[in-house]
Enzyme design. Sequence first.
Site, PDB file in Angstrom:
ATOM      1  N   SER A   1       0.351  -1.359  -0.140  1.00 25.00           N
ATOM      2  CA  SER A   1       0.317   0.254   0.018  1.00 25.00           C
ATOM      3  C   SER A   1       1.019   0.805  -0.230  1.00 25.00           C
ATOM      4  O   SER A   1       0.229   2.290  -0.316  1.00 25.00           O
ATOM      5  CB  SER A   1      -0.673  -0.257   1.069  1.00 25.00           C
ATOM      6  OG  SER A   1      -1.302  -0.971   0.813  1.00 25.00           O
ATOM      7  N   ASN A   2       1.935   0.842   1.029  1.00 21.12           N
ATOM      8  CA  ASN A   2       2.931   2.169   0.317  1.00 21.12           C
ATOM      9  C   ASN A   2       3.967   2.609  -0.142  1.00 21.12           C
ATOM     10  O   ASN A   2       3.950   3.929  -0.520  1.00 21.12           O
ATOM     11  CB  ASN A   2       3.944   2.475   2.135  1.00 21.12           C
ATOM     12  CG  ASN A   2       2.911   2.628   3.066  1.00 21.12           C
ATOM     13  OD1 ASN A   2       2.673   3.493   3.697  1.00 21.12           O
ATOM     14  ND2 ASN A   2       2.416   1.240   4.079  1.00 21.12           N
TER      15      ASN A   2
ATOM     16  N   LYS B   1      -0.014 -11.025   7.143  1.00 24.16           N
ATOM     17  CA  LYS B   1       0.025  -9.615   7.227  1.00 24.16           C
ATOM     18  C   LYS B   1      -1.568  -8.457   7.769  1.00 24.16           C
ATOM     19  O   LYS B   1      -2.456  -8.882   6.615  1.00 24.16           O
ATOM     20  CB  LYS B   1       0.711  -8.141   6.364  1.00 24.16           C
ATOM     21  CG  LYS B   1       0.900  -7.448   6.757  1.00 24.16           C
ATOM     22  CD  LYS B   1       1.033  -5.999   5.819  1.00 24.16           C
ATOM     23  CE  LYS B   1       1.512  -4.215   5.916  1.00 24.16           C
ATOM     24  NZ  LYS B   1       1.009  -3.167   4.687  1.00 24.16           N
TER      25      LYS B   1
ATOM     26  N   SER C   1      -3.477  -5.191   9.182  1.00 24.85           N
ATOM     27  CA  SER C   1      -2.700  -3.962   9.331  1.00 24.85           C
ATOM     28  C   SER C   1      -3.980  -4.025  10.090  1.00 24.85           C
ATOM     29  O   SER C   1      -4.222  -2.161  10.279  1.00 24.85           O
ATOM     30  CB  SER C   1      -2.855  -3.343   8.105  1.00 24.85           C
ATOM     31  OG  SER C   1      -1.880  -4.080   7.978  1.00 24.85           O
TER      32      SER C   1
ATOM     33  N   GLY D   1       0.466  -4.972  10.925  1.00 23.95           N
ATOM     34  CA  GLY D   1       0.324  -4.429   9.974  1.00 23.95           C
ATOM     35  C   GLY D   1       0.966  -3.518   9.661  1.00 23.95           C
ATOM     36  O   GLY D   1       0.501  -2.126   9.019  1.00 23.95           O
TER      37      GLY D   1
ATOM     38  N   VAL E   1       5.140  -5.285   9.506  1.00 24.46           N
ATOM     39  CA  VAL E   1       5.739  -5.295   8.440  1.00 24.46           C
ATOM     40  C   VAL E   1       5.623  -3.349   8.044  1.00 24.46           C
ATOM     41  O   VAL E   1       4.013  -3.219   8.740  1.00 24.46           O
ATOM     42  CB  VAL E   1       4.577  -5.008   7.412  1.00 24.46           C
ATOM     43  CG1 VAL E   1       4.919  -4.821   5.926  1.00 24.46           C
ATOM     44  CG2 VAL E   1       5.218  -6.921   6.891  1.00 24.46           C
TER      45      VAL E   1
END
Length: 333
Positions: free
Chosen positions: A83-84, A202, A204, A228, A245
């Site tokens: 996403s980042n 993961k 989030s 996450g 992460v």
Amino acid sequence: MAFSTRLVSSLRPALAALHWAAPSQRRGLSTPQGSEPSLDLGGIFPPLATPFSPSQEVDYAQLEGNLRRYASIPFRGLVVLGSNGEYPYLAPRERVEVVSCVRRALPRDRLLLAGSGCESTQATIELTVSTAEAGADVALVVTPCYYRGAMTTAALVHHYTEVGDASPIPVVLYSVPANTGLDLPMEAVITLAQHPNIIGIKDSGGDITRLGLMVHKTRQEDFQVLAGSAGFLLASYAVGASGGVCALANVLGDPLCQLDHLCREGQWQKARDLQHRLIEPNTAVTRRFGIPGLKKAMEWFGYYGGPCRAPLAPLSPAQVEELRSTFSANGWL
């Protein structure tokens, strides 16, 4: 670089043989001992921001420059196309090129996780194979969500099972409800943890009860839970998570690795003090200001942040000042 579904199916026996080779023949794998996982995901992984030039092209020279700086930080590995990394804004060709660029620069003892989740199962399989060819060690597969009303437990289990069967590399599930509007159901996670090529998740969402239950319900499987976000990293370790992460690791990688170390050593008071100083900066570069905030903060710590791709807009001067104040108030600037 894309494979047709027919070609992927024909390659499955060879791909499976490659994945299940002896640990000494597989990059970044630890030798299984007793109940230890076959692929250790323990530690901190920054989900890399993708650098863009002023004309919004992927800037591979700046990416390599950031990677040289990250090489001195004891990360377990790196995540690309998350996403980042502005993954939805990258063309298929760029996604594979980013994986290749990072793999060339990454030390061989560090893992490379690459996002390969697409809306269809077929497209996910094709991109997973392509990123594996480009050097990814693990596929990070986000939940398909466009038709979220139809994404039942049965549909998601079928999707991930097909991907796990076809993937030449291990698969990590990725649940990010803030972006997808969809939590991967607990029943699906428990079922998919039994798949031999699905090795973790993961998560989030930030629900520590959910994270702890995942750890508990999958304890008999070769399956690891990754936090996450840096905002709940200590709490995640306390309920049994293996690693994190964390977007904030793009900026404060050393402190996050220190938090990881303190938790593993049982130094909970020091870990709590450090965690407290990370909560507000983490919120600022995730929920509050997002990727534009993350990239601005990277510049203050000597990394290349640069612009985002439109339609993501840069921060206003007032937002930049608020972001800076958040880092300063917690002793980071």
